[in-house]
Structures are given as structure tokens and as C-alpha cells.
Design an enzyme around this catalytic site. Structure first.
Site, PDB file in Angstrom:
ATOM      1  N   LYS A   1     -19.908 -55.508  49.277  1.00  0.00           N
ATOM      2  CA  LYS A   1     -20.215 -54.355  48.432  1.00  0.00           C
ATOM      3  C   LYS A   1     -19.011 -53.945  47.597  1.00  0.00           C
ATOM      4  O   LYS A   1     -17.908 -53.756  48.117  1.00  0.00           O
ATOM      5  CB  LYS A   1     -20.667 -53.196  49.327  1.00  0.00           C
ATOM      6  CG  LYS A   1     -21.184 -51.976  48.590  1.00  0.00           C
ATOM      7  CD  LYS A   1     -21.660 -50.934  49.605  1.00  0.00           C
ATOM      8  CE  LYS A   1     -22.258 -49.707  48.961  1.00  0.00           C
ATOM      9  NZ  LYS A   1     -22.708 -48.727  49.975  1.00  0.00           N
TER      10      LYS A   1
ATOM     11  N   CYS B   1     -26.858 -50.795  47.661  1.00  0.00           N
ATOM     12  CA  CYS B   1     -26.941 -49.334  47.673  1.00  0.00           C
ATOM     13  C   CYS B   1     -26.207 -48.656  46.515  1.00  0.00           C
ATOM     14  O   CYS B   1     -26.700 -48.649  45.388  1.00  0.00           O
ATOM     15  CB  CYS B   1     -26.459 -48.814  49.034  1.00  0.00           C
ATOM     16  SG  CYS B   1     -27.015 -47.117  49.405  1.00  0.00           S
TER      17      CYS B   1
ATOM     18  N   GLU C   1     -29.697 -52.150  54.018  1.00  0.00           N
ATOM     19  CA  GLU C   1     -28.253 -52.051  54.230  1.00  0.00           C
ATOM     20  C   GLU C   1     -27.965 -51.713  55.694  1.00  0.00           C
ATOM     21  O   GLU C   1     -28.724 -51.003  56.350  1.00  0.00           O
ATOM     22  CB  GLU C   1     -27.683 -50.962  53.316  1.00  0.00           C
ATOM     23  CG  GLU C   1     -26.176 -50.818  53.384  1.00  0.00           C
ATOM     24  CD  GLU C   1     -25.647 -49.699  52.501  1.00  0.00           C
ATOM     25  OE1 GLU C   1     -24.451 -49.737  52.168  1.00  0.00           O
ATOM     26  OE2 GLU C   1     -26.433 -48.783  52.149  1.00  0.00           O
TER      27      GLU C   1
END
Length: 289
Positions: free
Chosen positions: A130, A171, A41
Site C-alpha cells: 500500500k 483502501c 483489506e
């Protein structure tokens, strides 16, 4: 398919981060000969001030551009920024699929934490913004407010590489099992989890969550991570690292040691189908939606 996860220690100097990625990807390709390489990330800019992170954002080629950023006939070229271009060029140079972890993407006034994936010829395969944003206070009392910097994605994204359906997450998404179930139902056999897990949460939850998601969805979890100290607006913070690849039974196949580096494992689709055949939880599910 052989997949290598790259473990980086990115900071707030974008050019240095790009050079670090080039070095590690090249080393992984030379030593382990993977078919696909996965970066962590925000690999191109980690930490620093909010203003610096926002300034590192890149305007990516529009959907009307051909893969690789070349213009359609009669149109204007829409090249990506330094990180996007580096990803494309590394895929081309090494002839590998490259799952580009995530970078900061600018879209008008908005900023997103975005994955970009490329094929062996440097053609863009997918983008994923995300969905779940990291807004918490860690056990050491430090606040993380990702939503103050980036917007929330909305789309569930998969793509195909050498006949393997790949699912995209980033994540904090890892804590939301419903996303992983939807990706598995969409045909994913491998789910990417590029991350920058904090030291405080990672030491207790990182491996447990990855193994749980693998067991629940009966897919491979491929998790490239940031490791070590990085500069922040309030001093120095630390990432957990421990990049790893987990099989559909929940076994850790490969894991990076502390520091910058990489780890590689083979994705065995016949084994995945055997796991699903012997324990067909996908057919036993009662609650849906």
C-alpha cells in the site's frame, strides 16, 4: 470473466478470520462460480492492539522461491505464513484466481500492508505494498495513524489474469486519482480496491469515489470491503462495508448487503472498449505527469 467480492467482518483472532474467509470463498464459488475472488483489506487480522497486528505479520516467500513457496533446486523452502498459505490453498482448491485483499507482511524489522494475488494453480502472480497510508482524524474524533504501524510501498503493480490486466490498490489509495490514471495507462482494465473504509467516511465517500475512479479511468472498480464492528485499542470501531463492483460508465453492477457475504458481476471487456471508443478521454488528455 466473473469476479466475486468477499465482504468480511474480521477481528483480532487470526485463525477465526482465516476460517471465515475459507467459508465465504467456498460459498461464493459454489453459488456464483466466479473466475476470480477478491478478499478485503487486512482480512486475516483486523484491529486489536498495535502489538497484536504487528505479531500477525508474515514473512512471505522470497523472490528466489518458486511460485507457491517451493524451493529452487538446491535451495531451502521458504513457505509463507498462515494467511499466505490459506490464500494459495484456496486458489488451488477452487481453481480460481484469488486476489488476496491485503495481509500484514514482515520484512526484517519493517511491516507492510500487502496484497498478494494467486493464479488458479496457487502460483503467486503479484505483490503490492500500500502506497498511501491512512493518517487522519475522522468526524467522530478518532485518530487513525497507519504510518505508525506500517511502511509505505513504492511500486505501481499490475498483473494478468485470463488475459485481463489487473491493477492493484488498497483502501486509502482510492482518494488519489493519479495512481488510478497511472494504472490505466499501464494497461489495467480492472482495478482492485480491497478496503476497510471507516463507517464515518464510507457512508459519504465510498461509492462516490469508486464511481469517480471508474469514470475517470474507464476501468472496472472491484472493491471488497470489511463490514461492521471490530476491536480496537481504544474500544470498538466500525467499517462501512458495501463491497461493490462498478463498471467503466460508473454504474454499480453488484453490491453486498450489510453483514458478511459476497457479490458477483461479469467483467465485459468489449463494453469497456466501447466506452473508451465513444468517449476517448485518454486521447484528449493535455496535462500529464
Amino acid at each position: 470473466m466473473r469476479i466475486a467480492v468477499i465482504q468480511m467482518n474480521s477481528g483480532d483472532e487470526k485463525a477465526a478470520n482465516i476460517e471465515q474467509a475459507r467459508h465465504l470463498v467456498g460459498q461464493a464459488v459454489r453459488e456464483d462460480r466466479p473466475d476470480m475472488v477478491v478478499l478485503p483489506e487486512v482480512w486475516a487480522h483486523m484491529g486489536g492492539s498495535s502489538a497484536a497486528r504487528r505479531a500477525s505479520g508474515e514473512v512471505l516467500p522470497g523472490s528466489d522461491a518458486q511460485p507457491g513457496g517451493e524451493a529452487q533446486p538446491g535451495g531451502e523452502a521458504q513457505p509463507g505464513g498462515e494467511a499466505w498459505t490459506a490464500l494459495r490453498d484456496m486458489a488451488r482448491e477452487h481453481g480460481v484466481f484469488l486476489h488476496g485483499g491485503s495481509i500484514f507482511e514482515r520484512d526484517d524489522e519493517a511491516l507492510f500492508n500487502t496484497t498478494v494475488a494467486f493464479d488458479r494453480d496457487g502460483r503467486e502472480l503479484a505483490r503490492y505494498r500500500k502506497i498511501h497510508l491512512f493518517d487522519i482524524t475522522t468526524p467522530d474524533g478518532r485518530d487513525y495513524r497507519e504510518s505508525s504501524l506500517v511502511g509505505r510501498g513504492e511500486d505501481i503493480v499490475t498483473y494478468e489474469a485470463d488475459g485481463v490486466r489487473i491493477g492493484c490498490t488498497i483502501c486509502y489509495d482510492l482518494r488519489f486519482g493519479e495512481l488510478y490514471r497511472l494504472l490505466a495507462e499501464a494497461g489495467a482494465r480492472v482495478i482492485m480496491v480491497p478496503s476497510a473504509f471507516t463507517l464515518q467516511t464510507g457512508k459519504d465517500h465510498w461509492e462516490v469515489l469508486l464511481r469517480a475512479r471508474a469514470i475517470e479511468t474507464q476501468t472496472y472498480m472491484v472493491a471488497a470491503a470489511q463490514w461492521g464492528a471490530f476491536p480496537s485499542g481504544d474500544g470498538v470501531r466500525h467499517n462501512w462495508g458495501h463491497s461493490m463492483i462498478v463498471d467503466p460508465w460508473g454504474h454499480v453492477l453488484a453490491q453486498a448487503r450489510d453483514g458478511r457475504g459476497f457479490a458477483t458481476a461479469r467483467i465485459d471487456l468489449p463494453y469497456l472498449e466501447k466506452v473508451r471508443g465513444n468517449l476517448p478521454v485518454h486521447r484528449h488528455r493535455v496535462l500529464r505527469g
